[in-house]
Design an enzyme around this catalytic site. Structure first.
Site, PDB file in Angstrom:
ATOM      1  N   PRO A   1      13.243   1.094   0.588  1.00 21.01           N
ATOM      2  CA  PRO A   1      13.217  -0.181   1.322  1.00 21.01           C
ATOM      3  C   PRO A   1      12.125  -1.102   0.778  1.00 21.01           C
ATOM      4  CG  PRO A   1      13.140   1.714   2.819  1.00 21.01           C
ATOM      5  CD  PRO A   1      12.951   2.244   1.438  1.00 21.01           C
ATOM      6  N   GLU A   2      12.475  -2.359   0.627  1.00 14.50           N
ATOM      7  CA  GLU A   2      11.515  -3.360   0.173  1.00 14.50           C
ATOM      8  C   GLU A   2      11.273  -4.343   1.327  1.00 14.50           C
ATOM      9  OE1 GLU A   2      12.590  -4.920  -3.716  1.00 14.50           O
ATOM     10  OE2 GLU A   2      13.631  -3.076  -4.209  1.00 14.50           O
TER      11      GLU A   2
ATOM     12  N   HIS B   1      16.138  16.007   9.576  1.00 15.71           N
ATOM     13  CA  HIS B   1      14.978  15.260   9.092  1.00 15.71           C
ATOM     14  C   HIS B   1      14.466  14.215  10.085  1.00 15.71           C
ATOM     15  CE1 HIS B   1      16.148  17.200   5.384  1.00 15.71           C
ATOM     16  NE2 HIS B   1      17.296  16.555   5.401  1.00 15.71           N
TER      17      HIS B   1
ATOM     18  N   ARG C   1      13.062  12.711   2.589  1.00 12.23           N
ATOM     19  CA  ARG C   1      12.166  13.044   1.481  1.00 12.23           C
ATOM     20  C   ARG C   1      10.702  13.171   1.901  1.00 12.23           C
ATOM     21  NH1 ARG C   1      13.944  10.037  -3.875  1.00 12.23           N
ATOM     22  NH2 ARG C   1      12.587  11.664  -4.693  1.00 12.23           N
TER      23      ARG C   1
ATOM     24  N   ARG D   1      -4.560 -10.883 -15.628  1.00 11.36           N
ATOM     25  CA  ARG D   1      -3.716  -9.701 -15.825  1.00 11.36           C
ATOM     26  C   ARG D   1      -2.928  -9.875 -17.120  1.00 11.36           C
ATOM     27  NH1 ARG D   1      -3.536  -6.439 -11.073  1.00 11.36           N
ATOM     28  NH2 ARG D   1      -4.383  -7.553  -9.290  1.00 11.36           N
TER      29      ARG D   1
END
Ligand SMILES: [Zn+2]
Length: 282
Positions: free
Chosen positions: A2-3, A93, A116, A160
């Site tokens: 998910p973003e 889960h 996970r 950067r």
């Protein structure tokens, strides 16, 4: 994974379905999901409290409790937050369950499900945020919540080096952009993943910042992107639909929808699958 748009959709779901309801009981199954502060801190910190707000910073959901504490939820690779009627069969889960006070006569639970187990639920005192969640202070601006434009992005990119795509994925540059939206943003502004940041004019950086905001906003509007693994769903269990608007991500070998003249290519960049149009993106 998910973003920002998917996390924001989940945050909105928590806001409408969980905020304002007292947490009557807490169950923690898999302790790995609460590894940062431990099971006791999560059970005691949440039981009897009420979430009063659900905020977000990048991919972090931060909920304020009426006790003065806060709870951080991070979905990481495969986490899901679901709100279901009490008594519903819980999926495998399901690691954390919050029993919510009934609303309109409906008894419901909030589940944190995470196959996970990279995801986390952390209960903490916001005054100790720098110690418990030191990564929050290092996050770059949130392109939706913070004032974010070409000036801010240029500042974050200053000094950067290297290719633009890994920089967009760097959460210290911009918080919340991941693999899908980085590819979509670069396609919309016509930049190849490999363009080095020092070759970008300020005008191009303005366009890039605008496209980041625009695409993330469109994706939130569509409830996020659910890929073929159908891993991501909102708190009601609904899939997102922004994948239908993807122009490059997941479209390798298919014709470019923008130029109509060539096929989308896929390469690995820093271990991440990267899709781009060799004609539109230079
Ligand atoms: Zn193209």
């Amino acid at each position: 994974m998910p973003e920002l748009p998917e996390v924001e959709t989940v945050r909105r779901g928590i806001e409408s379905r969980v905020v304002g309801r007292k947490i009557l009981d807490v169950e923690v199954g898999r302790e790995r999901s609460v590894r940062r502060v431990g099971k006791e801190a999560v059970v005691h910190g949440l039981t009897g409290t009420t979430m009063v707000a659900a905020r977000r910073r990048g991919k972090y959901i931060l909920c304020d409790l009426d006790s003065g504490d806060a709870v951080m939820i991070h979905l990481r690779m495969s986490g899901r937050v679901l709100v279901e009627p009490t008594g519903t069969q819980r999926p495998a889960h399901t690691h954390v369950v919050l029993q919510l006070a009934p609303r309109d006569g409906l008894h419901e639970e909030m589940w944190f499900v995470d196959p996970r187990t990279f995801g986390e639920v952390v209960v903490y005192d916001p005054r100790l945020e720098a110690e418990v969640l030191p990564e929050l202070a290092k996050l770059g601006p949130d392109p939706i919540s913070d004032r974010f434009d070409g000036g801010v992005l240029a500042e974050r990119l200053a000094g950067r080096r290297g290719a633009i795509k890994p920089l967009l994925l760097n959460q210290h540059v911009v918080a919340g952009v991941g693999n899908i939206y980085a590819d979509e943003v670069l396609h919309r502004v016509g930049l190849r993943w490999s363009r080095t940041v020092d070759t970008l004019s300020r005008k191009k950086i303005d366009k890039l910042a605008f496209a980041i905001r625009e695409i993330l906003a469109e994706a939130i509007e569509s409830g996020g992107s659910t890929l073929q693994d159908t891993q991501y769903v909102d708190v009601e269990g609904n899939v997102g639909s922004f994948q239908e608007n993807h122009r490059v991500y997941g479209r390798e070998g298919l014709g470019c929808l923008t130029c109509g003249k060539t096929s989308i290519r896929r390469v690995m960049v820093a271990g991440r699958s990267t899709a781009y149009c060799p004609r539109c993106q230079r």
